[in-house]
Write a protein that holds these residues in place. Structure first.
Motif, PDB file in Angstrom:
ATOM      1  N   LYS A  94     -24.126  52.618 -40.890  1.00 50.22           N
ATOM      2  CA  LYS A  94     -24.395  51.332 -40.505  1.00 50.22           C
ATOM      3  C   LYS A  94     -26.170  51.179 -40.912  1.00 50.22           C
ATOM      4  CE  LYS A  94     -21.137  49.147 -38.108  1.00 50.22           C
ATOM      5  NZ  LYS A  94     -20.494  48.811 -36.596  1.00 50.22           N
ATOM      6  N   CYS A  95     -26.680  52.402 -40.238  1.00 50.80           N
ATOM      7  CA  CYS A  95     -28.255  52.240 -40.178  1.00 50.80           C
ATOM      8  C   CYS A  95     -28.772  52.757 -41.482  1.00 50.80           C
ATOM      9  CB  CYS A  95     -28.740  53.735 -39.263  1.00 50.80           C
ATOM     10  SG  CYS A  95     -28.347  53.335 -37.596  1.00 50.80           S
ATOM     11  N   GLU A  96     -28.078  53.084 -42.510  1.00 53.19           N
ATOM     12  CA  GLU A  96     -28.330  53.287 -43.880  1.00 53.19           C
ATOM     13  C   GLU A  96     -28.538  52.359 -44.945  1.00 53.19           C
ATOM     14  OE1 GLU A  96     -26.129  57.047 -44.472  1.00 53.19           O
ATOM     15  OE2 GLU A  96     -27.585  58.020 -43.286  1.00 53.19           O
ATOM     16  N   VAL A  97     -27.622  51.265 -44.657  1.00 52.36           N
ATOM     17  CA  VAL A  97     -27.342  50.061 -45.640  1.00 52.36           C
ATOM     18  C   VAL A  97     -27.079  49.015 -44.689  1.00 52.36           C
ATOM     19  CG1 VAL A  97     -26.332  51.668 -47.407  1.00 52.36           C
ATOM     20  CG2 VAL A  97     -24.872  50.704 -45.678  1.00 52.36           C
ATOM     21  N   SER A  98     -27.261  47.821 -45.361  1.00 53.21           N
ATOM     22  CA  SER A  98     -27.010  46.497 -44.786  1.00 53.21           C
ATOM     23  C   SER A  98     -25.806  45.731 -44.761  1.00 53.21           C
ATOM     24  CB  SER A  98     -27.945  45.413 -45.054  1.00 53.21           C
ATOM     25  OG  SER A  98     -27.737  45.351 -46.599  1.00 53.21           O
ATOM     26  N   ARG A  99     -24.915  46.624 -45.721  1.00 55.45           N
ATOM     27  CA  ARG A  99     -23.319  46.280 -45.872  1.00 55.45           C
ATOM     28  C   ARG A  99     -22.654  47.339 -46.151  1.00 55.45           C
ATOM     29  NH1 ARG A  99     -19.622  44.388 -49.650  1.00 55.45           N
ATOM     30  NH2 ARG A  99     -18.533  42.654 -49.095  1.00 55.45           N
ATOM     31  N   LEU A 100     -21.283  47.295 -45.628  1.00 56.26           N
ATOM     32  CA  LEU A 100     -20.229  48.163 -45.992  1.00 56.26           C
ATOM     33  C   LEU A 100     -18.988  47.888 -46.075  1.00 56.26           C
ATOM     34  CD1 LEU A 100     -21.159  50.614 -42.984  1.00 56.26           C
ATOM     35  CD2 LEU A 100     -21.424  51.357 -45.405  1.00 56.26           C
ATOM     36  N   HIS A 101     -18.349  48.343 -46.935  1.00 50.87           N
ATOM     37  CA  HIS A 101     -16.858  47.850 -47.250  1.00 50.87           C
ATOM     38  C   HIS A 101     -15.883  49.054 -47.290  1.00 50.87           C
ATOM     39  CE1 HIS A 101     -16.718  48.507 -51.502  1.00 50.87           C
ATOM     40  NE2 HIS A 101     -18.151  48.294 -51.322  1.00 50.87           N
ATOM     41  N   LEU A 102     -14.699  48.915 -47.082  1.00 51.99           N
ATOM     42  CA  LEU A 102     -13.601  49.783 -47.252  1.00 51.99           C
ATOM     43  C   LEU A 102     -12.621  49.413 -47.432  1.00 51.99           C
ATOM     44  CD1 LEU A 102     -11.875  50.494 -44.203  1.00 51.99           C
ATOM     45  CD2 LEU A 102     -14.463  50.702 -43.636  1.00 51.99           C
ATOM     46  N   GLN A 103     -11.445  50.076 -47.797  1.00 56.14           N
ATOM     47  CA  GLN A 103      -9.924  49.827 -47.928  1.00 56.14           C
ATOM     48  C   GLN A 103      -9.165  50.595 -46.885  1.00 56.14           C
ATOM     49  OE1 GLN A 103      -8.388  49.268 -51.917  1.00 56.14           O
ATOM     50  NE2 GLN A 103      -9.037  47.118 -51.911  1.00 56.14           N
ATOM     51  N   PRO A 122     -11.842  42.023 -41.399  1.00 53.93           N
ATOM     52  CA  PRO A 122     -10.745  42.134 -42.453  1.00 53.93           C
ATOM     53  C   PRO A 122     -10.562  41.093 -43.337  1.00 53.93           C
ATOM     54  CG  PRO A 122      -9.583  41.292 -40.259  1.00 53.93           C
ATOM     55  CD  PRO A 122     -11.363  41.640 -39.815  1.00 53.93           C
ATOM     56  N   VAL A 123     -10.341  41.572 -44.658  1.00 52.02           N
ATOM     57  CA  VAL A 123     -10.114  40.332 -45.714  1.00 52.02           C
ATOM     58  C   VAL A 123      -8.633  40.624 -46.005  1.00 52.02           C
ATOM     59  CG1 VAL A 123     -10.643  39.790 -47.903  1.00 52.02           C
ATOM     60  CG2 VAL A 123     -12.525  40.642 -46.346  1.00 52.02           C
ATOM     61  N   PRO A 124      -7.725  39.498 -45.683  1.00 49.12           N
ATOM     62  CA  PRO A 124      -6.430  39.640 -45.922  1.00 49.12           C
ATOM     63  C   PRO A 124      -6.054  40.047 -47.421  1.00 49.12           C
ATOM     64  CG  PRO A 124      -6.598  38.005 -44.578  1.00 49.12           C
ATOM     65  CD  PRO A 124      -7.920  38.589 -44.844  1.00 49.12           C
ATOM     66  N   PRO A 125      -5.205  41.102 -47.452  1.00 44.77           N
ATOM     67  CA  PRO A 125      -4.677  41.655 -48.871  1.00 44.77           C
ATOM     68  C   PRO A 125      -4.283  40.340 -49.723  1.00 44.77           C
ATOM     69  CG  PRO A 125      -3.123  42.109 -47.267  1.00 44.77           C
ATOM     70  CD  PRO A 125      -4.221  41.597 -46.688  1.00 44.77           C
ATOM     71  N   ALA A 126      -4.700  40.094 -50.987  1.00 49.26           N
ATOM     72  CA  ALA A 126      -4.134  38.991 -51.825  1.00 49.26           C
ATOM     73  C   ALA A 126      -2.905  39.695 -52.751  1.00 49.26           C
ATOM     74  CB  ALA A 126      -5.249  38.592 -52.799  1.00 49.26           C
ATOM     75  N   HIS A 127      -2.908  41.021 -53.063  1.00 56.21           N
ATOM     76  CA  HIS A 127      -1.710  41.429 -53.733  1.00 56.21           C
ATOM     77  C   HIS A 127      -1.979  43.162 -53.357  1.00 56.21           C
ATOM     78  CE1 HIS A 127      -5.205  43.392 -55.875  1.00 56.21           C
ATOM     79  NE2 HIS A 127      -5.852  42.215 -56.035  1.00 56.21           N
ATOM     80  N   ARG A 128      -0.874  43.776 -53.869  1.00 62.30           N
ATOM     81  CA  ARG A 128      -0.711  45.061 -53.651  1.00 62.30           C
ATOM     82  C   ARG A 128      -1.812  45.781 -54.238  1.00 62.30           C
ATOM     83  NH1 ARG A 128       3.963  45.933 -50.835  1.00 62.30           N
ATOM     84  NH2 ARG A 128       5.520  44.377 -51.283  1.00 62.30           N
ATOM     85  N   ALA A 129      -2.429  47.037 -53.608  1.00 58.71           N
ATOM     86  CA  ALA A 129      -3.270  47.828 -54.425  1.00 58.71           C
ATOM     87  C   ALA A 129      -2.698  48.551 -55.617  1.00 58.71           C
ATOM     88  CB  ALA A 129      -3.897  48.648 -53.537  1.00 58.71           C
ATOM     89  N   ARG A 130      -1.474  49.010 -55.334  1.00 60.37           N
ATOM     90  CA  ARG A 130      -0.708  49.500 -56.519  1.00 60.37           C
ATOM     91  C   ARG A 130       0.490  48.850 -56.437  1.00 60.37           C
ATOM     92  NH1 ARG A 130      -0.983  54.866 -53.592  1.00 60.37           N
ATOM     93  NH2 ARG A 130       1.133  54.706 -53.953  1.00 60.37           N
ATOM     94  N   PRO A 131       1.201  49.046 -57.673  1.00 56.85           N
ATOM     95  CA  PRO A 131       2.563  48.280 -57.749  1.00 56.85           C
ATOM     96  C   PRO A 131       3.766  48.886 -56.858  1.00 56.85           C
ATOM     97  CG  PRO A 131       1.501  48.688 -60.191  1.00 56.85           C
ATOM     98  CD  PRO A 131       0.612  49.209 -59.004  1.00 56.85           C
ATOM     99  N   ASP A 132       3.449  50.378 -56.843  1.00 56.75           N
ATOM    100  CA  ASP A 132       4.453  51.196 -56.008  1.00 56.75           C
ATOM    101  C   ASP A 132       4.186  51.220 -54.450  1.00 56.75           C
ATOM    102  OD1 ASP A 132       2.540  52.739 -56.508  1.00 56.75           O
ATOM    103  OD2 ASP A 132       3.485  54.445 -56.260  1.00 56.75           O
ATOM    104  N   TRP A 138      -5.801  46.664 -47.249  1.00 57.00           N
ATOM    105  CA  TRP A 138      -6.787  45.618 -46.487  1.00 57.00           C
ATOM    106  C   TRP A 138      -8.141  46.164 -46.757  1.00 57.00           C
ATOM    107  CZ3 TRP A 138      -5.793  41.732 -42.758  1.00 57.00           C
ATOM    108  CH2 TRP A 138      -4.661  41.248 -42.572  1.00 57.00           C
ATOM    109  N   THR A 139      -9.149  45.284 -47.118  1.00 56.48           N
ATOM    110  CA  THR A 139     -10.247  45.396 -47.201  1.00 56.48           C
ATOM    111  C   THR A 139     -11.120  44.916 -46.077  1.00 56.48           C
ATOM    112  OG1 THR A 139     -10.285  44.988 -49.472  1.00 56.48           O
ATOM    113  CG2 THR A 139     -12.458  44.761 -48.528  1.00 56.48           C
ATOM    114  N   TYR A 140     -11.748  45.798 -45.395  1.00 54.35           N
ATOM    115  CA  TYR A 140     -12.970  45.433 -44.355  1.00 54.35           C
ATOM    116  C   TYR A 140     -14.214  45.623 -44.879  1.00 54.35           C
ATOM    117  CZ  TYR A 140      -8.980  45.789 -41.010  1.00 54.35           C
ATOM    118  OH  TYR A 140      -7.863  45.447 -40.262  1.00 54.35           O
ATOM    119  N   VAL A 141     -15.203  44.467 -44.093  1.00 58.83           N
ATOM    120  CA  VAL A 141     -16.408  44.333 -44.456  1.00 58.83           C
ATOM    121  C   VAL A 141     -17.291  44.236 -43.359  1.00 58.83           C
ATOM    122  CG1 VAL A 141     -18.215  42.772 -45.766  1.00 58.83           C
ATOM    123  CG2 VAL A 141     -15.778  43.310 -46.594  1.00 58.83           C
ATOM    124  N   TRP A 142     -18.287  44.824 -43.110  1.00 62.52           N
ATOM    125  CA  TRP A 142     -19.354  44.705 -42.154  1.00 62.52           C
ATOM    126  C   TRP A 142     -20.571  44.559 -42.727  1.00 62.52           C
ATOM    127  CZ3 TRP A 142     -23.964  47.725 -41.820  1.00 62.52           C
ATOM    128  CH2 TRP A 142     -24.778  47.466 -40.853  1.00 62.52           C
TER     129      TRP A 142
END
Length: 148
Positions: A94-103, A122-132, A138-142
C-alpha cells in the motif's frame, strides 16, 4: 518473532515455492502444482521483481507478489500464521502504489475476511473465472484516500 521485509532474491525461490505448494495442497478446490512447479512459478515472479519476502531468523515466513497494482500472490508459512506477516506485506504494498486489486476464490472465506479488514472493498463476481470453477472469483480493490 522479529520479521524483516525485503525484496526476494533468486535464492528465495525454493522457500517461497514451498510455502505456495504447502498452502495450495491444503486449499479446497485449488489447482495443485507439483512442488517443483511451485518453485519454478515463484522463481519467475522473483525474476520479474514482483516478490517481497518476510524474513525471520529461521528463514522466509511469507511472501507477497505484486505486478504493478495487482497482488498476484500472498502466502505465509503455516507456522507463521496469525503473526501479522500478511498484514505487514500488504501494508508495504500500500505504501508503494495508490491502488491495489486482487482476486480470491469465493470459497476462501479466510482470505476474504483478511482483505476486508485490510481495507479492500469486494466487487461481487459477475461470472465464474473459469467454466469449471465451483466458486466464482471475487475481486477486491483498495484505493488510497486522497486528502481534500
Amino acid at each position: 518473532m522479529t520479521v524483516v521485509l525485503r525484496a526476494a532474491t533468486p535464492l528465495d525461490a525454493g522457500a517461497t515455492g514451498n510455502i505456495l505448494w504447502q498452502s495450495l495442497r491444503r486449499a479446497p478446490n485449488a489447482e495443485v502444482f507439483s512442488a517443483a512447479e511451485a518453485i519454478g512459478y515463484c522463481g519467475v515472479m522473483i525474476e520479474r521483481n514482483w516478490v517481497t519476502v518476510a524474513m525471520s531468523g529461521t528463514g522466509v515466513q511469507g511472501f507477497l507478489a505484486r505486478d504493478g497494482q495487482e497482488i498476484c500472490a500472498l502466502y505465509t508459512a503455516a507456522t507463521a500464521r496469525g503473526q501479522a506477516i500478511g498484514r505487514r506485506l500488504v501494508e508495504k504494498a500500500k505504501c508503494e502504489v495508490s491502488r491495489l486489486h486482487l482476486q480470491t476464490s469465493g470459497a476462501n472465506t479466510r482470505a476474504r475476511r483478511f482483505y476486508a479488514r485490510a481495507g479492500f472493498v469486494p466487487v461481487p463476481p459477475a461470472h465464474r473465472a473459469r467454466p469449471d470453477a465451483t466458486q466464482p472469483a471475487w475481486t477486491y480493490v483498495w484505493q488510497k484516500e486522497i486528502a481534500a
